[in-house]
Enzyme design. Structure first.
Site: not given
Ligand code: GLU
Length: 504
Positions: A16, A261-264
């Site tokens: 995404p 980041s994408k995980r944040d």
């Protein structure tokens, strides 16, 4: 600027689109519109190993939702089509060969195992293996092998890659945001330009396409700054004019160090993607701004100010204003800190700008989900009363459920404070007064209750909180007599009776 501005957003469909990528798209879009130029969407999908199903459509949908329209690109026609790199495969090989002919690139036959072995060897000595000017002559390539041997290997279809022969020099470059950037190219490796699977790497495809598509400005994230030297040198090797470069600042985590980041998002409880994303493999769900109830105007306004400012105190900008004011020289190079409270603030603002008609439509959808049926006119009245307190359309239910569901419990603290010895009598009197009214408009009920307060020398504080408690259950909600008007006579009297029975 004499040349027509042509910029592109060139994402790789590897998942995404992160909001950092969305900001890159936005800045390119604003820049193109400001200068009457063209904005392209090019999909860089040459790395087949990282290709993710659905990612390309996601990118297109996200841009569409945000109103970031492009003039040429995937899903549209254009003079430079196709705009998907996997469909341009045949184009790149000739350019890799051109560099070979010019002596700017070379064939390399080293196998993955050989390179892995060298890498490990270096690691053991505490060094890093770099394929470069220093060791290229000792490795298996067309610089070290005889012409005959190279031809033989090629004729035998031995796997090869084409590497760039990185020159050794102190390279000076210019970045619109960072100014002069100097690098000693000795530290850079001989990057692979063309892979054994017949596909170009990102670097080759990217600059060939930027050249062929007549891109004038490359506006992209800071993470691409380390590639700038290679790109500049590739343009030089081909003898092409390089575009101007502008590397946007990083978007930083809300607290602490490092890039968002994408995980944040999952960790910190807010979306980092514009739209909801369901991973095609793991089926993991990542939340999106759209599904979380944000308006695209709010997201755009917020993103525009991540790294750019208009110079004054003003923070609210329509897209048209952004187009007018935007320019690359007001972008700073320091990282821009992400602040979820700020985007909520923008959302609250833009929600208030929406027409009651629009909001009523949204509200009716929520009411249907809650199995509440109500006349549109009533829904519209409620929306008008509560919207000021809402940041999201989804707040509407929480802010208005008491219009449809009578309270059965009452806020304890408030009861302790407000329910006095005289309270039962007051409620009884209010019930009597309201029972006698046939005009149950907000103004009329208010006038009658106020008259009662005055006649009995009571304080507002002795009466109003009791009525609010009876109708809402706690000390929240809009003007009390507006509630009375909307829920109507019967419901108002029932609720007053109920609280009387509960506490008498
Ligand atoms: N395909 C690269 C990306 O995914 C494009 C970088 C660039 O704009 O040059 O971001």
């Amino acid at each position: 600027m004499s040349e027509k501005v042509r910029v592109r957003f060139a994402p790789s469909p590897t998942g995404p689109l992160h909001i950092g990528g969305l900001r890159t798209a936005l800045f390119n879009y604003l820049f193109a519109r400001k200068h009457g130029g063209d904005f392209l969407l090019r999909i860089e999908d040459t790395d087949q190993a990282r290709y993710v199903e659905g990612a390309e459509q996601y990118i297109i949908d996200a841009l569409h939702w945000c109103g970031i329209s492009y003039d040429e690109g995937v899903g549209k026609s254009g003079a430079y089509a196709p705009y998907r790199q996997s469909e341009r495969k045949e184009i790149y090989r000739q350019y890799a060969e051109e560099l070979l002919r010019k002596g700017k690139a070379y064939y390399a036959f080293d196998t993955t195992e050989e390179l892995e072995f060298l890498r490990k060897n270096c690691e053991e000595k505490g060094e890093t293996f770099i394929y470069n000017w220093h060791n290229r002559k000792q490795l298996n390539n067309s610089l070290s092998l005889s012409e005959e041997e190279v031809n033989q290997r090629l004729n035998n279809n031995q796997e090869f890659v084409i590497r760039f022969k990185m020159p050794q020099e102190i390279l000076q470059m210019h970045d619109i945001i960072r100014g002069e950037v100097t690098i000693d190219t000795k530290i850079l490796d001989d990057k692979v330009l063309f892979k054994s699977d017949g596909m170009p790497t990102y670097h080759l495809a990217n600059i060939v396409d930027d050249h062929l598509m007549k891109i004038t400005h490359v506006i992209r994230g800071e993470e691409w700054l380390p590639s700038m030297a290679l790109h500049v040198l590739l343009y030089r090797a081909f003898g092409w004019k390089a575009p101007l470069f502008a590397h946007l600042p990083l978007i930083l985590k809300p607290v602490g160090n490092g890039k968002l980041s994408k995980r944040d998002g999952d960790k910190m409880g807010f979306p980092v993607f514009p739209l909801l994303w369901i991973d095609p493999e793991t089926k993991n769900i990542s939340r999106g701004y759209r599904e979380d109830g944000y308006l695209p105007e709010a997201l755009i306004n917020f993103l525009a100010l991540l790294g750019w400012n208009a110079g004054g105190e003003k923070e609210i900008f329509s897209k048209e204003e952004l187009i007018q004011l935007f320019d690359l020289d007001r972008i700073h190079k320091a990282g821009a800190r992400f602040d979820i409270e700020k985007i909520k603030w923008f959302n609250h603002y833009y929600l208030q700008q929406k027409s009651d008609d629009f909001l009523t439509e949204e509200y009716l959808k929520i009411l249907t989900e809650k199995n509440v049926s109500v006349q549109r006119a009533t829904a519209q009245k409620i929306v008008h009363l509560i919207k000021e307190r809402a940041t999201f359309v989804t707040d509407f239910w929480e802010l208005s459920s008491f219009f449809f569901v009578a309270p059965t419990t009452f806020d304890e603290k408030t009861i302790k404070k407000q329910w006095k010895a005289e309270s039962p009598q007051i409620i009884t009197d209010v019930i009597a007064i309201l029972s006698n009214l046939s005009d149950f408009s907000s103004e009329n009920t208010e006038k009658s209750v106020k008259q009662y307060i005055a006649d009995h020398n009571l304080g507002f504080g002795q009466v109003m909180p009791l009525i609010r408690l009876a109708l809402v259950g706690e000390m929240k909600g809009p003007h009390i007599f507006d509630i009375v008007e909307i829920i109507g006579k019967e419901q108002t009297l029932t609720r007053l009776q109920y609280i009387l029975q509960t506490f008498s």
